[in-house]
Write a protein that holds these residues in place. Sequence first.
Motif, PDB file in Angstrom:
ATOM      1  N   THR A  35       0.847  -1.190   0.000  1.00  0.00           N
ATOM      2  CA  THR A  35       0.000   0.000   0.000  1.00  0.00           C
ATOM      3  C   THR A  35       0.880   1.237   0.000  1.00  0.00           C
ATOM      4  OG1 THR A  35      -0.154  -0.084   2.418  1.00  0.00           O
ATOM      5  CG2 THR A  35      -1.924  -1.136   1.167  1.00  0.00           C
ATOM      6  N   LEU A  36       0.583   2.163  -0.907  1.00  0.00           N
ATOM      7  CA  LEU A  36       1.349   3.393  -1.041  1.00  0.00           C
ATOM      8  C   LEU A  36       0.424   4.589  -0.904  1.00  0.00           C
ATOM      9  CD1 LEU A  36       2.694   1.125  -3.039  1.00  0.00           C
ATOM     10  CD2 LEU A  36       4.033   3.055  -3.860  1.00  0.00           C
ATOM     11  N   GLN A  60      -1.057  -6.451  -7.150  1.00  0.00           N
ATOM     12  CA  GLN A  60      -0.802  -6.565  -5.715  1.00  0.00           C
ATOM     13  C   GLN A  60      -0.441  -5.219  -5.073  1.00  0.00           C
ATOM     14  OE1 GLN A  60       2.007 -10.039  -6.515  1.00  0.00           O
ATOM     15  NE2 GLN A  60       1.110 -10.713  -4.574  1.00  0.00           N
ATOM     16  N   ILE A  61      -0.575  -4.155  -5.824  1.00  0.00           N
ATOM     17  CA  ILE A  61      -0.213  -2.828  -5.336  1.00  0.00           C
ATOM     18  C   ILE A  61      -1.463  -1.956  -5.291  1.00  0.00           C
ATOM     19  CG2 ILE A  61       1.143  -0.753  -5.815  1.00  0.00           C
ATOM     20  CD1 ILE A  61       3.169  -2.621  -7.250  1.00  0.00           C
ATOM     21  N   HIS A  62      -1.674  -1.317  -4.156  1.00  0.00           N
ATOM     22  CA  HIS A  62      -2.794  -0.391  -3.972  1.00  0.00           C
ATOM     23  C   HIS A  62      -2.238   1.000  -3.727  1.00  0.00           C
ATOM     24  CE1 HIS A  62      -6.284  -3.198  -3.555  1.00  0.00           C
ATOM     25  NE2 HIS A  62      -5.299  -4.049  -3.380  1.00  0.00           N
ATOM     26  N   VAL A  63      -2.786   1.979  -4.460  1.00  0.00           N
ATOM     27  CA  VAL A  63      -2.300   3.347  -4.305  1.00  0.00           C
ATOM     28  C   VAL A  63      -3.404   4.234  -3.734  1.00  0.00           C
ATOM     29  CG1 VAL A  63      -0.528   3.178  -6.083  1.00  0.00           C
ATOM     30  CG2 VAL A  63      -2.830   3.903  -6.724  1.00  0.00           C
ATOM     31  N   PRO A  76      -6.466  20.126 -14.061  1.00  0.00           N
ATOM     32  CA  PRO A  76      -5.003  20.145 -14.179  1.00  0.00           C
ATOM     33  C   PRO A  76      -4.275  20.221 -12.844  1.00  0.00           C
ATOM     34  CG  PRO A  76      -5.988  21.632 -15.782  1.00  0.00           C
ATOM     35  CD  PRO A  76      -7.099  21.178 -14.891  1.00  0.00           C
ATOM     36  N   ASP A  77      -4.909  20.771 -11.805  1.00  0.00           N
ATOM     37  CA  ASP A  77      -4.263  20.880 -10.497  1.00  0.00           C
ATOM     38  C   ASP A  77      -4.441  19.640  -9.626  1.00  0.00           C
ATOM     39  OD1 ASP A  77      -3.404  23.421 -11.127  1.00  0.00           O
ATOM     40  OD2 ASP A  77      -5.076  24.415 -10.124  1.00  0.00           O
ATOM     41  N   SER A  78      -5.182  18.659 -10.105  1.00  0.00           N
ATOM     42  CA  SER A  78      -5.466  17.469  -9.308  1.00  0.00           C
ATOM     43  C   SER A  78      -4.227  16.574  -9.176  1.00  0.00           C
ATOM     44  CB  SER A  78      -6.599  16.674  -9.968  1.00  0.00           C
ATOM     45  OG  SER A  78      -6.693  15.375  -9.436  1.00  0.00           O
ATOM     46  N   ASN A  79      -3.887  16.206  -7.955  1.00  0.00           N
ATOM     47  CA  ASN A  79      -2.799  15.255  -7.739  1.00  0.00           C
ATOM     48  C   ASN A  79      -3.119  13.912  -8.398  1.00  0.00           C
ATOM     49  OD1 ASN A  79      -1.393  17.143  -6.235  1.00  0.00           O
ATOM     50  ND2 ASN A  79      -2.166  16.388  -4.276  1.00  0.00           N
ATOM     51  N   TYR A  80      -4.358  13.506  -8.288  1.00  0.00           N
ATOM     52  CA  TYR A  80      -4.812  12.258  -8.904  1.00  0.00           C
ATOM     53  C   TYR A  80      -4.622  12.292 -10.416  1.00  0.00           C
ATOM     54  CZ  TYR A  80      -8.350   8.972 -10.717  1.00  0.00           C
ATOM     55  OH  TYR A  80      -9.016   7.990 -11.410  1.00  0.00           O
ATOM     56  N   ASN A  97      -7.691  -1.134  -7.439  1.00  0.00           N
ATOM     57  CA  ASN A  97      -6.483  -0.903  -6.638  1.00  0.00           C
ATOM     58  C   ASN A  97      -6.118   0.574  -6.543  1.00  0.00           C
ATOM     59  OD1 ASN A  97      -6.496  -3.701  -6.913  1.00  0.00           O
ATOM     60  ND2 ASN A  97      -4.277  -3.846  -7.082  1.00  0.00           N
ATOM     61  N   ILE A  98      -6.892   1.424  -7.194  1.00  0.00           N
ATOM     62  CA  ILE A  98      -6.622   2.858  -7.218  1.00  0.00           C
ATOM     63  C   ILE A  98      -7.670   3.550  -6.356  1.00  0.00           C
ATOM     64  CG2 ILE A  98      -6.422   4.894  -8.684  1.00  0.00           C
ATOM     65  CD1 ILE A  98      -5.679   2.959 -10.986  1.00  0.00           C
TER      66      ILE A  98
END
Length: 236
Positions: A35-36, A60-63, A76-80, A97-98
Amino acid sequence: MNQVICPDLETLTTQALMLIQKRVFASIDQQGRATLALAGGSTPKRLYQQIAAQSWPWHQIHVFWGDERFVPPDHPDSNYQMTRTAWLDRVAMPGSNIHPMPTVPLTPTAAAEAYEQELQAFFALQPGEFPVFDVILLGMGDDGHTASLFPHTAALQVCDRAVTVGQKGEEPRLTLTIPTLNFGRCVIFMVAGANKAHAYTQVTASQPNGEQYPAALIRPQGGDLWWLVESTILER
């Protein structure tokens, strides 16, 4: 605290990639997933582009995200949005997983509560427990803020929730709280730019003022803390 001084942003990015990869694979070996919690801003964009070129076990990776500007997900300013463009749209990571922070049309308070509930469900938390991320990636502003924890704001005092509303002037943001960040197994600051020199000196002082320089409040309880720092920050 582990400090790595890098001559330029490219080297800093490579160091971050190696460190994150090691932690991701170790977490997958130990618990079947990693998990990140991701950072926004300009510094990690190159890192996300490099991660996209890797052959990691994406299923197997979740962000998750450490903070988010309160704008639509395609803004445009969205971190996502930045992370999707640089990394997530380039790999075969399952959509489940996102885990982006919700924003409009919710109110900031409702959005923070919704993300809190998502974290509680994903990590199967009991009342009073905090999520434990395997890797938390953070940056730092020239005012010493990190995530959306800004100097002398109410968000710095929130200790009973995983997610809260941060405030940059009149602009609301969503942010993980200080306790959540301090439960991370590996917390990595990526800091570049000579304009961060003063804040870095204050944050890493022996007795820092956390209200004035919130990044100083990030001291993981049992996890590792890494500062990956561009050398121009030390050329005071």
